[in-house]
Design a protein around this motif. Structure first.
Motif, PDB file in Angstrom:
ATOM      1  N   PRO A  17      18.963 -31.237 -44.378  1.00  0.00           N
ATOM      2  CA  PRO A  17      17.838 -31.890 -43.685  1.00  0.00           C
ATOM      3  C   PRO A  17      17.718 -33.345 -44.135  1.00  0.00           C
ATOM      4  N   GLY A  18      17.460 -34.216 -43.158  1.00  0.00           N
ATOM      5  CA  GLY A  18      17.244 -35.630 -43.475  1.00  0.00           C
ATOM      6  C   GLY A  18      18.487 -36.478 -43.487  1.00  0.00           C
ATOM      7  N   LYS A  19      19.663 -35.888 -43.348  1.00  0.00           N
ATOM      8  CA  LYS A  19      20.896 -36.662 -43.366  1.00  0.00           C
ATOM      9  C   LYS A  19      21.195 -37.262 -42.000  1.00  0.00           C
ATOM     10  N   VAL A  20      21.952 -38.363 -41.994  1.00  0.00           N
ATOM     11  CA  VAL A  20      22.563 -38.878 -40.773  1.00  0.00           C
ATOM     12  C   VAL A  20      24.062 -38.602 -40.866  1.00  0.00           C
ATOM     13  N   GLY A  32      21.964 -30.834 -36.114  1.00  0.00           N
ATOM     14  CA  GLY A  32      20.524 -30.840 -35.875  1.00  0.00           C
ATOM     15  C   GLY A  32      19.873 -29.525 -36.239  1.00  0.00           C
ATOM     16  N   ALA A  33      20.661 -28.453 -36.347  1.00  0.00           N
ATOM     17  CA  ALA A  33      20.126 -27.152 -36.758  1.00  0.00           C
ATOM     18  C   ALA A  33      19.547 -27.204 -38.159  1.00  0.00           C
ATOM     19  N   ARG A  92      22.172 -36.646 -26.668  1.00  0.00           N
ATOM     20  CA  ARG A  92      23.099 -37.128 -27.689  1.00  0.00           C
ATOM     21  C   ARG A  92      22.686 -36.641 -29.077  1.00  0.00           C
ATOM     22  N   VAL A  93      21.432 -36.201 -29.169  1.00  0.00           N
ATOM     23  CA  VAL A  93      20.904 -35.666 -30.426  1.00  0.00           C
ATOM     24  C   VAL A  93      20.105 -34.417 -30.110  1.00  0.00           C
ATOM     25  N   ALA A  94      20.235 -33.389 -30.938  1.00  0.00           N
ATOM     26  CA  ALA A  94      19.405 -32.190 -30.830  1.00  0.00           C
ATOM     27  C   ALA A  94      18.911 -31.839 -32.223  1.00  0.00           C
ATOM     28  N   GLY A 117      22.618 -35.725 -36.232  1.00  0.00           N
ATOM     29  CA  GLY A 117      24.051 -35.693 -36.004  1.00  0.00           C
ATOM     30  C   GLY A 117      24.370 -36.136 -34.595  1.00  0.00           C
ATOM     31  N   PHE A 118      25.402 -36.991 -34.461  1.00  0.00           N
ATOM     32  CA  PHE A 118      25.767 -37.463 -33.120  1.00  0.00           C
ATOM     33  C   PHE A 118      27.228 -37.895 -33.093  1.00  0.00           C
TER      34      PHE A 118
END
Length: 473
Positions: A122-125, A137-138, A231-233, A143-144
């Motif tokens: 959680p919180g990462k790019v 994103g789960a 593009r992001v979930a 994440g993209f």
């Protein structure tokens, strides 16, 4: 000022604002594969630049490798694929980047091995040259997917020029019908909004049915949200996510674990955060989903029928349906449950994890693949393969008539030698059913792994719930 989870993730990683819409965004982790990285490395070398933070990158081999066992790359019959794998190895060695190569025990599909090794937090790019990077994103991570020039940029600077998206919230309501899966929820979402309905948006999935899903189910939802244009979930992290991460090889340990868990719990949308678009979907109205066309949004419940294009209100959609029916060899009004198949495939970054294999095995145990159906299972990683074998699932699959393969993207996109012939019709647990996706002229029907297993036994598309214990068959 209240903010969404997406806004918080962007704000926390903004190095500086470029203008009203664009940010210079710091990337915590960059994933790459043998297929999309060569041009980026070539550009980096031509410019004489080093990789700024080699420890913030991970490379995997997954797209082009064979899924039949080989002892060395010399046994590969596809020279171009072999060269791509060798080139990735050389580039990683040159820059000191960690590589899960083809013969590493951790090898597998990038969106499977990153979570199972505890690298998605959680919180990462997290960025990767693959559109299904939305999978992370789960975990409440941003994440993209990125393009080749962006891969070069993140290798050199660990940052990206990023255009901010609008916020969309999709809330699932109601009580989950027995047997409904995460794949059914996300396919119902895509069918509702269309293939471009979420373009320009970061989608946050919410609601009690989503919160009840396992982390693997949440990965399936976030993975496939890109097929609706997102593009992001995202799904806000909770105790289910923390339990999944605890003890993973790269997850924090000891005191760091306690600190991390406390920090991760803060990654939530504020209760009164404003979303640009809000969509509600009642799960009680959803049946197990199958696609009939050549786009993931051309899908409906297994109890439905092939639609008639003349009933489409939008002329472009009408034309798309006409083309799809011609390619798929289907007629309007044809019951989906009457469509016969020639192949079955369980695999891909969407549905090749342990939960998926267990669901398929539950259907296949004691049954045989229908005569005339060719079926393969490709686990998402070698770790998944080992765990499945420890549980005896491989024997269930083999006795049912499936081929039990090594890990890779395989027939999801037919970049290795797992390719369907023209006219073949495949029940598939993958994420895309575009024309030629599994082979030129091949026809793909998307569905959950359990639905694929049931179709392979019946020889035609069917509601897998008819095969569960207690059901009348």
């Amino acid at each position: 000022m209240t903010r969404t989870l997406y806004d918080k993730l962007c704000d926390s990683h903004t190095v500086r604002r470029i203008d009203d819409n664009r940010l210079l965004l710091y990337v915590d982790l960059h994933i790459m594969n043998e297929y999309t990285s060569p041009q980026a490395f070539a550009g980096l070398h031509a410019a004489g630049r080093p990789v700024w933070r080699p420890e913030a990158h991970l490379a995997v081999v997954d797209h082009v490798n064979p899924t039949r066992a080989i002892a060395s790359l010399d046994e590969m019959t596809d020279n171009d694929a072999r060269l791509q794998i060798e080139n990735l190895g050389r580039n990683c060695a040159r820059h000191g980047i960690e590589l899960f190569d083809l013969f590493d025990r951790r090898q597998g599909i990038e969106h499977v091995v990153v979570p199972e090794n505890g690298l998605a937090h959680p919180g990462k790019v997290i960025a990767c040259g693959d559109s299904h990077t939305t999978t992370y994103g789960a975990f409440g991570a941003l994440g993209f997917g990125i393009g080749t020039s962006e891969i070069e940029h993140v290798l050199a600077t660990q940052t990206l020029v990023y255009t901010k998206l609008r916020n969309m919230r999709v809330t699932f309501t109601g009580e989950m019908p027995p047997g409904l899966t995460a794949k059914d929820l996300v396919m119902a979402f895509i069918a509702k909004v269309g293939v471009s309905g979420a373009v320009g948006h970061a989608v946050e999935f919410a609601g009690a049915p989503v919160n009840l899903l396992s982390v693997e189910g949440r990965m399936t939802m976030c993975n496939m949200a890109v097929e609706g244009g997102a593009r992001v979930a995202l799904i806000a992290p909770d105790a289910t996510v923390f339990h999944y991460l605890q003890g993973r090889p790269r997850a924090p340990k000891g005191r760091d674990w306690d600190t991390a868990k406390q920090e991760w719990a803060s990654w939530q949308s504020d209760p009164d955060a404003k979303f640009d678009i809000d969509i509600d979907i009642d799960v009680a109205a959803i049946a197990p989903q199958v696609s009939w066309g050549t786009s993931p949004h051309q899908a409906c419940g297994i109890d439905g029928e092939v639609p008639a294009p003349e009933h489409a209100n939008d002329p472009m959609e009408r034309a798309a349906q006409e083309r799809a029916l011609e390619y798929m060899g289907l007629e309007p009004g044809q019951p989906l449950g009457a469509i016969e198949i020639s192949h079955a495939f369980i695999g891909s970054c969407t549905n090749s994890r342990m939960e998926d294999l267990r669901a398929a095995a539950e259907v296949l145990k004691g049954r045989k693949v229908s005569a005339g159906v060719s079926a393969i299972i490709v686990p998402g990683s070698l770790a998944v393969r080992r765990q499945a074998e420890a549980e005896g699932l491989d024997r269930v699959f083999i006795e049912a008539g499936y081929e039990w393969r090594n890990s890779g993207c395989s027939m999801c996109l037919a970049m290795n030698d797992d390719i369907l012939d023209a006219g073949a019709r495949c029940a598939s647990s993958t994420n895309r059913n575009f024309e030629g996706r599994q082979g030129t002229g091949a026809r793909t029907h998307l569905m959950s792994p359990a639905m694929v297993a049931a179709a392979s036994v019946a020889g035609h598309l069917v509601d897998y719930r008819e095969f569960l214990p207690g059901a009348q068959t």
